[in-house]
Design an enzyme around this catalytic site. Structure first.
Site: not given
Length: 286
Positions: A87, A162, A231
Protein backbone atom coordinates in the site's frame (compact mmCIF):
# COMPACT_ATOMS: atom_id res chain seq x y z
CA UNK A 1 7.25 -19.22 -14.56
CA UNK A 2 10.21 -17.72 -12.71
CA UNK A 3 9.15 -15.24 -10.03
CA UNK A 4 11.44 -12.84 -8.19
CA UNK A 5 10.22 -11.67 -4.80
CA UNK A 6 11.33 -8.79 -2.58
CA UNK A 7 10.01 -8.67 0.99
CA UNK A 8 9.42 -11.88 2.96
CA UNK A 9 7.85 -10.45 6.11
CA UNK A 10 4.45 -11.07 7.71
CA UNK A 11 2.57 -10.83 4.41
CA UNK A 12 5.28 -11.27 1.79
CA UNK A 13 6.61 -14.52 3.22
CA UNK A 14 3.29 -16.38 3.15
CA UNK A 15 2.53 -15.01 -0.31
CA UNK A 16 5.86 -16.17 -1.73
CA UNK A 17 5.39 -19.54 -0.06
CA UNK A 18 1.94 -19.86 -1.60
CA UNK A 19 3.41 -19.25 -5.06
CA UNK A 20 6.09 -21.88 -4.47
CA UNK A 21 3.45 -24.42 -3.43
CA UNK A 22 1.48 -23.52 -6.57
CA UNK A 23 4.37 -24.60 -8.79
CA UNK A 24 6.19 -21.34 -9.47
CA UNK A 25 9.97 -21.11 -9.20
CA UNK A 26 10.40 -18.37 -6.60
CA UNK A 27 13.65 -16.60 -5.72
CA UNK A 28 13.33 -14.14 -2.86
CA UNK A 29 15.28 -11.53 -0.96
CA UNK A 30 14.68 -9.99 2.43
CA UNK A 31 17.36 -8.35 4.60
CA UNK A 32 16.06 -10.21 7.68
CA UNK A 33 14.05 -13.29 6.68
CA UNK A 34 15.91 -16.24 5.16
CA UNK A 35 15.29 -19.93 4.61
CA UNK A 36 11.60 -19.78 3.71
CA UNK A 37 10.39 -23.20 2.59
CA UNK A 38 10.15 -23.46 -1.19
CA UNK A 39 11.73 -20.05 -1.83
CA UNK A 40 15.35 -19.85 -2.98
CA UNK A 41 17.39 -17.24 -1.09
CA UNK A 42 19.11 -14.58 -3.17
CA UNK A 43 22.10 -12.64 -1.79
CA UNK A 44 20.54 -9.30 -2.73
CA UNK A 45 17.51 -7.78 -4.43
CA UNK A 46 19.14 -7.59 -7.86
CA UNK A 47 19.96 -11.29 -7.79
CA UNK A 48 16.39 -12.12 -6.78
CA UNK A 49 14.92 -10.48 -9.89
CA UNK A 50 17.55 -11.57 -12.44
CA UNK A 51 15.85 -13.68 -15.10
CA UNK A 52 12.40 -13.35 -13.50
CA UNK A 53 9.37 -12.99 -15.75
CA UNK A 54 7.31 -11.55 -12.90
CA UNK A 55 8.62 -9.72 -9.84
CA UNK A 56 6.61 -9.20 -6.64
CA UNK A 57 7.31 -6.35 -4.21
CA UNK A 58 5.83 -6.64 -0.74
CA UNK A 59 7.57 -3.95 1.30
CA UNK A 60 6.10 -1.44 3.72
CA UNK A 61 6.35 2.11 2.40
CA UNK A 62 6.53 4.20 -0.79
CA UNK A 63 10.15 5.04 0.01
CA UNK A 64 11.01 1.35 0.26
CA UNK A 65 9.45 0.65 -3.15
CA UNK A 66 11.58 3.40 -4.70
CA UNK A 67 14.68 2.09 -2.91
CA UNK A 68 14.04 -1.41 -4.27
CA UNK A 69 13.66 -0.03 -7.78
CA UNK A 70 16.96 1.81 -7.36
CA UNK A 71 18.65 -1.51 -6.62
CA UNK A 72 16.97 -3.72 -9.24
CA UNK A 73 16.32 -1.59 -12.33
CA UNK A 74 19.48 -2.68 -14.11
CA UNK A 75 18.84 -6.35 -13.30
CA UNK A 76 15.24 -6.55 -14.51
CA UNK A 77 14.58 -8.33 -17.79
CA UNK A 78 13.00 -6.23 -20.52
CA UNK A 79 9.39 -7.30 -20.89
CA UNK A 80 9.10 -8.43 -17.27
CA UNK A 81 6.20 -7.30 -15.10
CA UNK A 82 6.62 -5.88 -11.60
CA UNK A 83 3.72 -6.44 -9.21
CA UNK A 84 3.51 -3.91 -6.39
CA UNK A 85 1.47 -5.48 -3.61
CA UNK A 86 2.30 -2.87 -0.96
CA UNK A 87 0.00 0.00 0.00
CA UNK A 88 1.89 3.05 -1.29
CA UNK A 89 -0.82 5.39 -2.61
CA UNK A 90 -1.71 6.23 -6.22
CA UNK A 91 0.92 8.92 -6.76
CA UNK A 92 3.80 6.65 -5.74
CA UNK A 93 2.39 3.83 -7.87
CA UNK A 94 2.29 6.03 -10.95
CA UNK A 95 5.83 7.28 -10.28
CA UNK A 96 7.11 3.72 -10.03
CA UNK A 97 5.28 2.73 -13.22
CA UNK A 98 6.89 5.57 -15.16
CA UNK A 99 10.38 4.56 -14.00
CA UNK A 100 9.78 0.99 -15.06
CA UNK A 101 8.20 1.92 -18.40
CA UNK A 102 11.38 3.77 -19.35
CA UNK A 103 13.16 0.40 -19.18
CA UNK A 104 10.49 -1.51 -21.12
CA UNK A 105 9.13 -3.13 -17.98
CA UNK A 106 5.44 -3.30 -17.11
CA UNK A 107 3.95 -2.64 -13.71
CA UNK A 108 0.75 -3.87 -12.15
CA UNK A 109 -0.57 -2.17 -9.06
CA UNK A 110 -2.02 -4.98 -6.93
CA UNK A 111 -2.50 -4.10 -3.25
CA UNK A 112 -4.00 -6.89 -1.18
CA UNK A 113 -6.34 -7.38 1.75
CA UNK A 114 -7.09 -10.39 3.89
CA UNK A 115 -4.38 -10.83 6.50
CA UNK A 116 -1.47 -13.18 7.04
CA UNK A 117 -3.42 -16.44 7.18
CA UNK A 118 -5.13 -15.85 3.83
CA UNK A 119 -1.81 -14.71 2.37
CA UNK A 120 -0.54 -18.25 2.82
CA UNK A 121 -3.63 -20.01 1.48
CA UNK A 122 -4.22 -18.12 -1.76
CA UNK A 123 -7.36 -16.42 -0.46
CA UNK A 124 -6.40 -12.76 -0.55
CA UNK A 125 -8.43 -10.00 -2.15
CA UNK A 126 -6.33 -8.31 -4.86
CA UNK A 127 -7.28 -4.84 -6.13
CA UNK A 128 -5.55 -4.59 -9.49
CA UNK A 129 -4.73 -1.64 -11.71
CA UNK A 130 -2.57 -1.85 -14.81
CA UNK A 131 -2.42 -1.99 -18.57
CA UNK A 132 -4.35 -5.05 -19.79
CA UNK A 133 -1.30 -6.59 -21.48
CA UNK A 134 0.76 -6.39 -18.28
CA UNK A 135 -2.11 -7.75 -16.18
CA UNK A 136 -2.51 -10.65 -18.60
CA UNK A 137 1.19 -11.58 -18.41
CA UNK A 138 1.08 -11.54 -14.62
CA UNK A 139 -2.33 -13.17 -14.30
CA UNK A 140 -1.11 -16.68 -13.32
CA UNK A 141 0.73 -15.22 -10.33
CA UNK A 142 -2.20 -13.02 -9.33
CA UNK A 143 -4.68 -15.89 -9.59
CA UNK A 144 -2.52 -18.09 -7.36
CA UNK A 145 -2.69 -15.50 -4.58
CA UNK A 146 -6.43 -14.98 -4.37
CA UNK A 147 -9.49 -13.31 -5.83
CA UNK A 148 -8.41 -10.86 -8.53
CA UNK A 149 -10.47 -7.72 -9.18
CA UNK A 150 -9.18 -5.55 -12.02
CA UNK A 151 -10.46 -2.12 -11.06
CA UNK A 152 -8.77 0.07 -13.66
CA UNK A 153 -6.39 0.19 -16.63
CA UNK A 154 -3.55 2.12 -15.00
CA UNK A 155 -1.16 1.65 -12.07
CA UNK A 156 -2.61 3.62 -9.17
CA UNK A 157 -6.17 2.48 -9.77
CA UNK A 158 -5.74 -0.42 -7.36
CA UNK A 159 -4.17 1.89 -4.79
CA UNK A 160 -7.18 4.19 -4.79
CA UNK A 161 -9.50 1.31 -3.96
CA UNK A 162 -7.04 0.03 -1.36
CA UNK A 163 -7.21 3.41 0.39
CA UNK A 164 -10.97 3.01 0.71
CA UNK A 165 -10.30 -0.44 2.16
CA UNK A 166 -7.75 0.95 4.62
CA UNK A 167 -10.09 3.73 5.72
CA UNK A 168 -12.59 1.05 6.74
CA UNK A 169 -9.97 -1.24 8.27
CA UNK A 170 -8.28 1.50 10.29
CA UNK A 171 -11.57 2.81 11.66
CA UNK A 172 -12.77 -0.73 12.45
CA UNK A 173 -9.59 -1.57 14.39
CA UNK A 174 -9.79 1.68 16.33
CA UNK A 175 -13.45 1.24 17.22
CA UNK A 176 -12.91 -2.40 18.20
CA UNK A 177 -10.31 -1.26 20.71
CA UNK A 178 -12.58 1.48 21.98
CA UNK A 179 -15.53 -0.91 22.35
CA UNK A 180 -13.61 -3.54 24.31
CA UNK A 181 -12.01 -0.93 26.57
CA UNK A 182 -15.49 0.56 27.09
CA UNK A 183 -16.78 -2.88 28.08
CA UNK A 184 -13.97 -3.22 30.62
CA UNK A 185 -14.70 0.24 32.02
CA UNK A 186 -18.32 -0.78 32.62
CA UNK A 187 -17.23 -3.89 34.50
CA UNK A 188 -18.12 -6.33 31.74
CA UNK A 189 -16.01 -9.30 30.72
CA UNK A 190 -14.54 -8.23 27.35
CA UNK A 191 -14.19 -11.84 26.16
CA UNK A 192 -17.87 -12.48 26.73
CA UNK A 193 -18.71 -9.22 24.93
CA UNK A 194 -16.56 -10.23 21.98
CA UNK A 195 -18.07 -13.71 21.77
CA UNK A 196 -21.63 -12.36 21.87
CA UNK A 197 -21.25 -9.32 19.62
CA UNK A 198 -19.36 -11.01 16.81
CA UNK A 199 -22.49 -13.01 16.10
CA UNK A 200 -24.75 -9.97 15.67
CA UNK A 201 -25.14 -6.79 13.69
CA UNK A 202 -22.00 -5.23 15.20
CA UNK A 203 -19.73 -7.87 13.69
CA UNK A 204 -16.94 -7.08 11.22
CA UNK A 205 -13.85 -8.90 10.05
CA UNK A 206 -11.68 -6.58 12.13
CA UNK A 207 -13.79 -6.95 15.26
CA UNK A 208 -13.65 -10.71 14.89
CA UNK A 209 -9.94 -10.90 14.07
CA UNK A 210 -8.37 -7.97 15.92
CA UNK A 211 -10.90 -8.20 18.74
CA UNK A 212 -9.68 -11.72 19.46
CA UNK A 213 -6.10 -10.45 19.51
CA UNK A 214 -7.04 -7.55 21.76
CA UNK A 215 -8.32 -10.02 24.37
CA UNK A 216 -4.81 -11.46 24.63
CA UNK A 217 -2.82 -8.26 24.06
CA UNK A 218 0.13 -7.82 24.54
CA UNK A 219 0.84 -11.58 24.38
CA UNK A 220 0.24 -11.76 20.64
CA UNK A 221 2.67 -11.94 17.70
CA UNK A 222 2.78 -8.99 15.33
CA UNK A 223 0.40 -9.60 12.45
CA UNK A 224 0.11 -5.99 11.27
CA UNK A 225 1.94 -3.30 13.18
CA UNK A 226 0.56 -0.02 14.47
CA UNK A 227 3.16 1.74 12.31
CA UNK A 228 1.77 0.13 9.15
CA UNK A 229 -1.85 1.13 9.75
CA UNK A 230 -0.74 4.63 10.76
CA UNK A 231 1.15 4.87 7.46
CA UNK A 232 -1.88 3.67 5.52
CA UNK A 233 -4.27 6.05 7.26
CA UNK A 234 -1.85 8.88 6.53
CA UNK A 235 -2.11 8.00 2.84
CA UNK A 236 -5.90 7.91 3.19
CA UNK A 237 -6.13 11.38 4.71
CA UNK A 238 -3.59 12.87 2.28
CA UNK A 239 -5.55 11.56 -0.69
CA UNK A 240 -8.82 12.76 0.83
CA UNK A 241 -7.40 16.26 1.17
CA UNK A 242 -6.38 16.12 -2.48
CA UNK A 243 -9.95 15.42 -3.60
CA UNK A 244 -11.51 17.72 -0.97
CA UNK A 245 -13.45 14.92 0.71
CA UNK A 246 -13.74 15.22 4.52
CA UNK A 247 -12.94 11.95 6.31
CA UNK A 248 -13.46 12.78 10.00
CA UNK A 249 -13.57 9.15 11.16
CA UNK A 250 -10.31 8.37 9.37
CA UNK A 251 -8.77 11.52 10.88
CA UNK A 252 -9.77 10.35 14.37
CA UNK A 253 -8.51 6.82 13.79
CA UNK A 254 -5.19 8.19 12.52
CA UNK A 255 -4.85 10.30 15.67
CA UNK A 256 -5.42 7.21 17.82
CA UNK A 257 -2.82 5.20 15.92
CA UNK A 258 -0.37 8.07 16.27
CA UNK A 259 -1.16 8.18 19.99
CA UNK A 260 -0.09 4.53 20.04
CA UNK A 261 3.15 5.44 18.29
CA UNK A 262 3.75 8.17 20.87
CA UNK A 263 3.35 5.54 23.60
CA UNK A 264 6.08 3.43 22.00
CA UNK A 265 3.65 0.89 20.51
CA UNK A 266 4.44 1.51 16.84
CA UNK A 267 6.14 -1.83 16.21
CA UNK A 268 3.62 -3.86 18.19
CA UNK A 269 0.55 -5.55 16.76
CA UNK A 270 -2.24 -3.14 15.82
CA UNK A 271 -4.47 -4.84 18.41
CA UNK A 272 -2.58 -2.40 20.67
CA UNK A 273 -5.42 0.05 19.95
CA UNK A 274 -7.23 -1.48 22.92
CA UNK A 275 -4.29 -0.39 25.07
CA UNK A 276 -4.44 3.10 23.54
CA UNK A 277 -8.10 3.28 24.62
CA UNK A 278 -7.21 2.08 28.14
CA UNK A 279 -4.45 4.67 28.45
CA UNK A 280 -6.88 7.39 27.37
CA UNK A 281 -9.24 6.32 30.16
CA UNK A 282 -6.45 6.37 32.74
CA UNK A 283 -5.23 9.80 31.69
CA UNK A 284 -8.64 11.39 31.16
CA UNK A 285 -10.62 13.56 33.55
CA UNK A 286 -12.22 11.80 36.48
Amino acid sequence: MNVGWIGLGAMGGPMAGQLARSGFTVTGFDPVVRGLAGVADAPDAAAAVTGAEVVGLMVATPAQVQAVLDSVLDALTEGAVVLVFATIGPDSAREAALRLAERGIGMVDAPVSGGTVRAGTGELLLMVGGEPAAVQRARPVLDALGSVHVVGPEPGDGQRLKLVNQLLCGVHVAVAGEALAYAEAMGLDPRTCWEVLRGGAAQSFMFNDRGARMLDYPEVPVSSAVDIIAKDLGLVTDAAEGVRQPVPLADTALRLFRDGQSEGLGRTDDSALVEVARLARESGPG
